[in-house]
Design a protein around this motif. Structure first.
Motif, mmCIF file in Angstrom:
data_model
loop_
_atom_site.group_PDB
_atom_site.id
_atom_site.type_symbol
_atom_site.label_atom_id
_atom_site.label_comp_id
_atom_site.label_asym_id
_atom_site.label_seq_id
_atom_site.Cartn_x
_atom_site.Cartn_y
_atom_site.Cartn_z
ATOM 1 N N ARG A 70 0.789 -1.119 0.058
ATOM 2 C CA ARG A 70 -0.003 0.292 0.160
ATOM 3 C C ARG A 70 0.919 1.223 -0.022
ATOM 4 N NH1 ARG A 70 -2.349 2.993 4.446
ATOM 5 N NH2 ARG A 70 -4.087 4.254 3.812
ATOM 6 N N ARG A 109 -2.632 4.589 -9.523
ATOM 7 C CA ARG A 109 -3.832 3.634 -9.499
ATOM 8 C C ARG A 109 -4.223 3.208 -10.930
ATOM 9 N NH1 ARG A 109 -5.315 7.318 -5.287
ATOM 10 N NH2 ARG A 109 -6.377 8.752 -6.608
ATOM 11 N N ASP A 163 -2.053 0.110 -5.238
ATOM 12 C CA ASP A 163 -2.885 0.470 -4.118
ATOM 13 C C ASP A 163 -2.051 1.870 -3.670
ATOM 14 O OD1 ASP A 163 -4.411 1.069 -1.855
ATOM 15 O OD2 ASP A 163 -3.685 -0.977 -0.969
ATOM 16 N N ASP A 174 -3.471 8.950 -8.937
ATOM 17 C CA ASP A 174 -4.106 8.839 -9.837
ATOM 18 C C ASP A 174 -3.589 7.915 -10.967
ATOM 19 O OD1 ASP A 174 -6.382 9.776 -8.391
ATOM 20 O OD2 ASP A 174 -6.343 11.673 -9.777
#
Length: 253
Positions: free
Chosen positions: A30, A49, A54, A46
């Motif tokens: 993460r 992703r 993640d 963005d």
């Protein structure tokens, strides 16, 4: 094994490069990207992703203790932390404004140290973790018109070495990476009187800057690779270290 990595100052430049590198090197992590410019760091998150990473974006002002505490509390599980936030200013030393000097120290030294010590405390409770901060070769080599910046990076390196000694027995590693001139948006603005940033590699007798033997300045990816190594298990026996990424400008000294 999945873990959480945090990059401070991830909206652009070296910090953005570190975030992108970690996303590729540790695809199951993460990834928390934090910056004072939330809109810019949201765009970076963005883009990651969109590649299946993640990634989340968070606001942080490292000059604000409460802001730092909030970020650390929200990401207390982080086992990899890269600190690339910082500011730069240049002025003849006899004309340096004390308020500007204090601002650079407040962000580059105290702010970065505050981030590192808070995360180190959380990591020490779990008995594991790695922290890497971006320093500068200006901490070792004086730079004309950079008294505040050079002082801030030298102080950061030494403060983090003390922190590293105190948390080593708790399984926490703290190191720094010291770049030389690096091709970032900020550097391009500062080198606007050069045809290209790489012209800085030629050195300057007037500025007492040596030539860079590699023939070019660093790219963000060069710095990110060193940070990634220090955050990885491959560097498990390295602490209180400082990896210099300068194309040989310091001649290994």
């Amino acid at each position: 094994m999945s873990t959480t990595a945090v990059v401070i100052g991830a909206a652009r430049g070296i910090g953005q490069a570190i975030g992108e590198d970690l996303a590729q090197a540790f695809p199951t992590d993460r990834l928390v990207l934090a910056d004072i410019d939330l809109d810019a760091v949201e765009r970076v998150a963005d883009s990651l992703r969109a590649r299946g990473v993640d990634a989340v974006a968070r606001h942080v002002d490292i000059a604000d203790e409460k802001s730092v505490s909030n970020l650390v509390a929200a990401t207390s599980e982080a086992s990899r932390v890269a600190i690339a936030a910082g500011v730069f200013d240049s002025a003849p030393t006899l004309q340096v404004d004390v308020a500007d000097f204090e601002r650079i120290i407040r962000i580059n030294t105290i702010g970065c140290f505050d981030v590192a010590r808070h995360y180190a405390g959380r990591m020490a409770e779990r008995g594991t973790g790695s922290i890497v901060a971006v320093a500068s070769i200006a901490a070792r080599m004086p730079r004309m018109r950079q008294a505040g910046y050079a002082a801030s990076k030298a102080a950061l390196r030494q403060a983090l070495r003390v922190l590293a000694m105190e948390v080593a027995a708790d399984g926490v590693r703290v190191n720094t990476v010291s770049p030389g001139p690096t091709d970032t948006e900020m550097m391009r603005q500062l080198a606007s009187d050069h045809a290209t940033v790489d012209d800085l590699a030629d050195g300057s007798l007037l500025a007492f800057r040596p030539r860079i033997p590699a023939g070019r300045v660093a790219r963000g990816s060069d710095i990110a690779a060193a940070v990634r190594f220090l955050l990885s298990p491959d560097s498990s026996h390295i602490l209180l270290g400082d990896i210099v990424v300068d194309g040989g400008e310091l001649l290994g000294m």
